[in-house]
Design an enzyme around this catalytic site. Structure first.
Site, PDB file in Angstrom:
ATOM      1  N   LYS A  36       0.760  -1.104  -0.077  1.00 44.62           N
ATOM      2  CA  LYS A  36      -0.183  -0.031  -0.038  1.00 44.62           C
ATOM      3  C   LYS A  36       0.811   1.147   0.018  1.00 44.62           C
ATOM      4  CE  LYS A  36       0.016   1.855   4.219  1.00 44.62           C
ATOM      5  NZ  LYS A  36       0.378   3.494   4.729  1.00 44.62           N
ATOM      6  N   HIS A  74      -0.134  -4.337   5.859  1.00 39.87           N
ATOM      7  CA  HIS A  74       0.554  -5.032   6.951  1.00 39.87           C
ATOM      8  C   HIS A  74      -0.208  -4.901   8.408  1.00 39.87           C
ATOM      9  CE1 HIS A  74       2.040  -1.028   8.328  1.00 39.87           C
ATOM     10  NE2 HIS A  74       2.029  -1.663   9.517  1.00 39.87           N
ATOM     11  N   LYS A 131      -1.048  -8.344  11.683  1.00 38.90           N
ATOM     12  CA  LYS A 131      -0.897  -8.198  13.184  1.00 38.90           C
ATOM     13  C   LYS A 131      -1.748  -9.165  13.968  1.00 38.90           C
ATOM     14  CE  LYS A 131       0.082  -3.089  13.417  1.00 38.90           C
ATOM     15  NZ  LYS A 131       1.256  -3.228  14.125  1.00 38.90           N
ATOM     16  N   GLU A 172      -0.745   8.658  16.191  1.00 47.41           N
ATOM     17  CA  GLU A 172       1.090   8.310  16.004  1.00 47.41           C
ATOM     18  C   GLU A 172       1.599   9.400  16.818  1.00 47.41           C
ATOM     19  OE1 GLU A 172       2.328   6.416  12.010  1.00 47.41           O
ATOM     20  OE2 GLU A 172       0.567   7.272  11.453  1.00 47.41           O
ATOM     21  N   ASP A 208      -2.912   7.995   3.449  1.00 48.41           N
ATOM     22  CA  ASP A 208      -1.967   7.311   3.826  1.00 48.41           C
ATOM     23  C   ASP A 208      -2.325   6.222   5.020  1.00 48.41           C
ATOM     24  OD1 ASP A 208       0.832   6.484   4.510  1.00 48.41           O
ATOM     25  OD2 ASP A 208       0.686   7.505   6.341  1.00 48.41           O
ATOM     26  N   HIS A 232      -5.507   1.046   6.485  1.00 49.41           N
ATOM     27  CA  HIS A 232      -5.893   0.603   7.848  1.00 49.41           C
ATOM     28  C   HIS A 232      -6.950   0.880   8.427  1.00 49.41           C
ATOM     29  CE1 HIS A 232      -1.445  -0.013   7.071  1.00 49.41           C
ATOM     30  NE2 HIS A 232      -0.987   1.002   7.763  1.00 49.41           N
ATOM     31  N   LYS A 258      -1.033  12.154  13.156  1.00 43.70           N
ATOM     32  CA  LYS A 258       0.625  12.242  13.483  1.00 43.70           C
ATOM     33  C   LYS A 258       0.564  13.302  14.520  1.00 43.70           C
ATOM     34  CE  LYS A 258       2.471  10.007   9.428  1.00 43.70           C
ATOM     35  NZ  LYS A 258       3.334   9.090  10.254  1.00 43.70           N
TER      36      LYS A 258
END
Length: 472
Positions: A156, A186, A190, A224, A243, A248, A338
């Site tokens: 991605k 990813h 998890k 984050e 992003d 996600h 972020k």
């Protein structure tokens, strides 16, 4: 995996001297090697523009492994012998021809047509030229229907918007069959994300209340602490919604709202996930103005490789809902940022107040059960329960039931997401990978928001680094 039963496999990494190789691929491959999950006839071919010999590349791999894994230098040395190097420039066909010649030599050496994996560990801007050159060179053609499979792996983001996602998908579709394509998000690798399915569908007490009748709201947060760091050149012009929102965050939404799949396999799970994305209504201008927010942390425009006048959001908050029978009318908040106070990924589910309620008379308090599903940094589940306080009076207090995932499975090894994903690719299991239908449906939702921000002028608010709440 019993390696002696595994066919010879060549794993080609295009962009083998980059950040993804260092941080994720080398450690994941080392753990697979250490656990005996790689065939003895397994070869990793690094492809990059850097002028390196195979010996220099092996030394680079050893240095990457030493930083990321705790093991003996002897084991790391042995592991590095799996790696060879082929220099090549993505835009030039000569490198691909040389790579094809090398792969042909390996097949002759092994006296069998090997399986071939092509992992594009390069920036998304390079995907089109790499894919075209792979196809023109004949690298991705299997030897025959009976010998050696070929698979392509892309990371991605899958496009920058619906149009570019469609263009990438059309190119992939011309060159490969869907069962050959592995699109990596990813987060799906998890352990706690995979546990969502077990938690939801293996605990019967949840089933009757896991819908609009039992739930009044849901919030998905991905915060984050760090800023963009060294990713400024990539991130600027992309922003938080593209992003992490399109992938996600929406994947978490799908896992929490999907219907029970017929089986725990790739086709069944992907089919149910895409139904959730298709139930997301495209937001209209008035809804975007009312129910969406975007912001940028202070100092972002001074980050390395960021436009000093950038209007890229580093935070977003959307309120939406699903247009289906199970979840109609339930407000769903999707939020990510972020430069926040802490690293936090959680899903909060608020259950409806039961009516009638066995509550103290005369009280108008809203006794709600709230479930927190924590994905990071703490991995676990917390559920608020209302209980009677000891004593003669009916005094009800809130107490928390907490399940700590790692504490409950002390002694068990938690595999890194990339280790699990690479093993699944080798095994041909697409359960943890994103389908083309999922990508298109999720982009339709995100595209409407992005266009609405441009059209309606939703303000880009500034917020201080380390904020826990964004006032917009």
């Amino acid at each position: 995996m019993n390696t002696k039963d595994t066919l010879p496999t060549v794993f080609v990494i295009l962009g083998a001297t980059g950040d993804l190789m260092r941080r994720k691929l080398v450690p994941a491959l080392f753990h697979l090697y250490e656990e005996g999950n790689l065939s003895s006839l397994f070869q990793v071919v690094g492809f990059s523009k850097d002028s390196l010999s195979t010996e220099q590349f092996q030394q680079l791999v050893r240095e990457m492994a030493e930083v990321k894994v705790r093991n003996s230098l002897e084991n790391i040395q042995s592991f590095s012998r799996f790696f060879v190097y082929q220099q090549g420039v993505f835009e030039e066909k000569e490198g691909y021809r040389n790579l094809a010649e090398f792969l042909g030599m390996k097949d002759n050496e092994w006296k069998i047509c090997s399986n071939k994996l092509f992992y594009i560990a390069a920036s998304p801007q390079r995907y089109h030229i790499i894919l075209r050159n792979l196809a023109v060179s004949g690298l991705t053609k299997p030897c025959s229907p009976q010998e050696g499979w070929t698979r392509i792996i892309v990371e991605k983001p899958f496009g920058k918007d619906l149009k570019t996602a469609q263009e990438l998908d059309q190119l992939l579709g011309k060159l490969f069959r869907e069962e050959q394509i592995y699109r990596v998000d990813h987060y799906l690798g998890k352990e706690t994300v995979q546990n969502i399915l077990a938690f939801r569908f293996s605990n019967s007490f949840l089933q009757d209340s896991w819908n609009a009748r039992g739930i009044e709201g849901m919030s998905i947060r991905l915060f984050e602490k760090e800023g963009v760091g060294e990713r400024g050149a990539f991130y600027d012009g992309i922003g938080a919604l593209r992003d992490v929102g399109q992938n996600h965050v929406l994947q978490l939404l799908a896992l929490f709202c999907m219907e029970v799949p017929g089986a725990f396999d790739g086709d069944s799970l992907r089919r149910e996930r895409v139904k959730v994305f298709k139930a997301l209504p495209a937001m209209k201008s008035k809804e975007i103005s009312k129910f969406t927010r975007r912001a940028q942390y202070q100092g972002y425009t001074r980050e390395k490789n960021v436009d000093p006048h950038s209007q890229t959001e580093t935070y977003f908050r959307l309120q939406t809902s699903l247009d289906n029978d199970a979840w109609k009318g339930v407000p769903i908040i999707l939020e990510s940022g972020k430069g926040m106070k802490e690293n936090l990924v959680e899903v909060e589910v608020v259950f409806r107040h039961p009516t009638p309620c066995l509550c103290p008379s005369g009280e108008n308090k809203h006794y709600r059960n709230i479930l927190h599903y924590y994905i990071q940094p703490q991995e676990g589940i917390e559920m608020s329960l209302w209980v009677k306080k000891p004593g003669p009076e009916m005094i009800i207090e809130e107490r928390a039931f907490l399940f700590d995932y790692k504490q409950a499975f002390q002694g068990e090894e938690f595999a890194d997401p990339y280790e699990r994903l690479l093993l699944n690719i080798i095994q041909g299991d697409q359960t943890l990978f994103v389908s083309t239908e999922e990508i298109m449906a999720s982009w339709k939702f995100v595209d409407a928001v992005l266009r609405g921000w441009d059209k309606t002028g939703v303000p880009l608010v500034q917020y201080p680094r380390g904020a826990s709440v964004i006032e917009t």
